[in-house]
Scaffold this motif. Structure first.
Motif, PDB file in Angstrom:
ATOM      1  N   THR A  17      -4.422  -7.098   5.094  1.00 45.56           N
ATOM      2  CA  THR A  17      -3.218  -7.936   5.201  1.00 45.56           C
ATOM      3  C   THR A  17      -3.588  -9.345   5.645  1.00 45.56           C
ATOM      4  O   THR A  17      -3.011 -10.330   5.159  1.00 45.56           O
ATOM      5  CB  THR A  17      -2.187  -7.284   6.150  1.00 45.56           C
ATOM      6  OG1 THR A  17      -2.096  -5.893   5.822  1.00 45.56           O
ATOM      7  CG2 THR A  17      -0.826  -7.923   6.014  1.00 45.56           C
ATOM      8  N   VAL A  73       1.510  -1.399   5.275  1.00 46.23           N
ATOM      9  CA  VAL A  73       2.337  -0.193   5.390  1.00 46.23           C
ATOM     10  C   VAL A  73       1.591   0.773   6.297  1.00 46.23           C
ATOM     11  O   VAL A  73       0.460   1.173   6.000  1.00 46.23           O
ATOM     12  CB  VAL A  73       2.563   0.474   4.006  1.00 46.23           C
ATOM     13  CG1 VAL A  73       3.502   1.672   4.143  1.00 46.23           C
ATOM     14  CG2 VAL A  73       3.104  -0.522   2.993  1.00 46.23           C
ATOM     15  N   TYR A  74       2.178   1.082   7.417  1.00 51.78           N
ATOM     16  CA  TYR A  74       1.631   2.115   8.307  1.00 51.78           C
ATOM     17  C   TYR A  74       2.700   3.199   8.418  1.00 51.78           C
ATOM     18  O   TYR A  74       3.796   2.946   8.932  1.00 51.78           O
ATOM     19  CB  TYR A  74       1.335   1.542   9.699  1.00 51.78           C
ATOM     20  CG  TYR A  74       0.122   0.615   9.821  1.00 51.78           C
ATOM     21  CD1 TYR A  74      -0.866   0.527   8.835  1.00 51.78           C
ATOM     22  CD2 TYR A  74      -0.039  -0.169  10.955  1.00 51.78           C
ATOM     23  CE1 TYR A  74      -1.958  -0.316   8.975  1.00 51.78           C
ATOM     24  CE2 TYR A  74      -1.140  -1.014  11.111  1.00 51.78           C
ATOM     25  CZ  TYR A  74      -2.097  -1.084  10.111  1.00 51.78           C
ATOM     26  OH  TYR A  74      -3.180  -1.927  10.256  1.00 51.78           O
TER      27      TYR A  74
HETATM   28  C1  LIG Z   1      -2.032   4.074  10.734  1.00 49.65           C
HETATM   29  C2  LIG Z   1      -2.061   3.880   9.250  1.00 49.65           C
HETATM   30  C3  LIG Z   1      -1.010   4.360   8.489  1.00 49.65           C
HETATM   31  C4  LIG Z   1      -0.974   4.149   7.111  1.00 49.65           C
HETATM   32  N1  LIG Z   1       0.103   4.576   6.395  1.00 49.65           N
HETATM   33  C5  LIG Z   1       0.203   4.244   5.086  1.00 49.65           C
HETATM   34  C6  LIG Z   1       1.374   4.566   4.340  1.00 49.65           C
HETATM   35  O1  LIG Z   1       2.321   5.167   4.829  1.00 49.65           O
HETATM   36  N2  LIG Z   1       1.437   4.188   3.050  1.00 49.65           N
HETATM   37  C7  LIG Z   1       0.393   3.507   2.438  1.00 49.65           C
HETATM   38  O2  LIG Z   1       0.509   3.153   1.263  1.00 49.65           O
HETATM   39  N3  LIG Z   1      -0.731   3.181   3.134  1.00 49.65           N
HETATM   40  C8  LIG Z   1      -0.841   3.530   4.420  1.00 49.65           C
HETATM   41  N4  LIG Z   1      -1.965   3.175   5.142  1.00 49.65           N
HETATM   42  C9  LIG Z   1      -3.018   2.383   4.472  1.00 49.65           C
HETATM   43  C10 LIG Z   1      -2.839   0.900   4.759  1.00 49.65           C
HETATM   44  O3  LIG Z   1      -1.521   0.460   4.492  1.00 49.65           O
HETATM   45  C11 LIG Z   1      -3.784   0.048   3.892  1.00 49.65           C
HETATM   46  O4  LIG Z   1      -5.108   0.454   4.070  1.00 49.65           O
HETATM   47  C12 LIG Z   1      -3.621  -1.421   4.252  1.00 49.65           C
HETATM   48  O5  LIG Z   1      -4.190  -2.221   3.245  1.00 49.65           O
HETATM   49  C13 LIG Z   1      -4.285  -1.730   5.600  1.00 49.65           C
HETATM   50  O6  LIG Z   1      -4.053  -3.070   5.928  1.00 49.65           O
HETATM   51  P1  LIG Z   1      -4.797  -3.718   7.189  1.00 49.65           P
HETATM   52  O7  LIG Z   1      -6.259  -3.866   6.814  1.00 49.65           O
HETATM   53  O8  LIG Z   1      -4.120  -5.025   7.391  1.00 49.65           O
HETATM   54  O9  LIG Z   1      -4.597  -2.751   8.326  1.00 49.65           O
HETATM   55  C14 LIG Z   1      -2.037   3.424   6.491  1.00 49.65           C
HETATM   56  C15 LIG Z   1      -3.120   2.993   7.267  1.00 49.65           C
HETATM   57  C16 LIG Z   1      -3.136   3.208   8.627  1.00 49.65           C
HETATM   58  C17 LIG Z   1      -4.297   2.696   9.443  1.00 49.65           C
END
Ligand SMILES: Cc1cc2nc3c(=O)[nH]c(=O)nc-3n(C[C@H](O)[C@H](O)[C@H](O)COP(=O)(O)O)c2cc1C
Length: 166
Positions: A17, A73-74
């Protein structure tokens, strides 16, 4: 382009992100505010935390016409820190109402990354419902599917269209 601020929340400093927000901010004249730099505590019905960093951050954001909310998306939703920020917007409906009223004139949008090819509907719905409740104009979402690491060239076309819509 409207005067724009991006409010970023992610648990990964150099993650997907952040890379997406960098890609947008490198091509535009926007200011980025990272929630990790602000001490914002959970909503308190008694507003005992009103002197933390929430109100100063809102005052900064109100200097912009367009606010972009950037969150991965978490668990089908925004980050917990961004959800806390939205919970605290309730302060602006009960105390600090003059700041809450100013939100109504703002346009906003969402940028996000996730591991699902399509964003789960619950993610965007929370934003849409919140903007609607607050009387803010919603300008849409840029979602970048990241199987693993964010790859700029895969998303360049969508990022450019998003920037054009700003
Ligand atoms: C705690 C957690 C929950 C996640 N839940 C989802 C989800 O519900 N749906 C999805 O598409 N990805 C989910 N992901 C994957 C992340 O959205 C994805 O890897 C994102 O690009 C991470 O962005 P960041 O590097 O800014 O954390 C999740 C990842 C983490 C760590």
């Amino acid at each position: 382009m409207k005067k724009t601020a991006i409010l970023l929340s992610t648990s990964r400093y150099n993650g997907n992100t952040s890379a997406l927000v960098d890609a947008v901010s490198d091509q535009t004249d926007v200011d980025v505010f990272n929630l990790k730099n602000y001490n914002i505590s959970p909503f308190d019905y008694e507003h005992k935390n009103i002197d933390d960093d929430f109100v100063p951050l809102v005052k900064k954001l109100l200097n912009y016409e367009h606010i972009v909310f950037a969150s991965p998306v978490y668990w089908y939703s925004m980050t917990a820190q961004m959800k806390t920020f939205f919970d605290r917007i309730s302060d602006l409906l009960h105390v600090k109402k003059e700041l809450g009223r100013k939100l109504r004139s703002k346009t906003c949008s969402v940028v996000s990354t996730g591991a699902s090819p399509q964003p789960e509907t619950s993610f965007e719905e929370t934003f849409i419902n919140s903007f609607d409740y607050l009387g803010m104009k919603y300008n849409g979402m840029l979602y970048c599917y990241c199987e693993e690491k964010f790859k700029l060239k895969e998303h360049k076309v969508n990022i450019n269209s998003f920037i054009e819509s700003m």
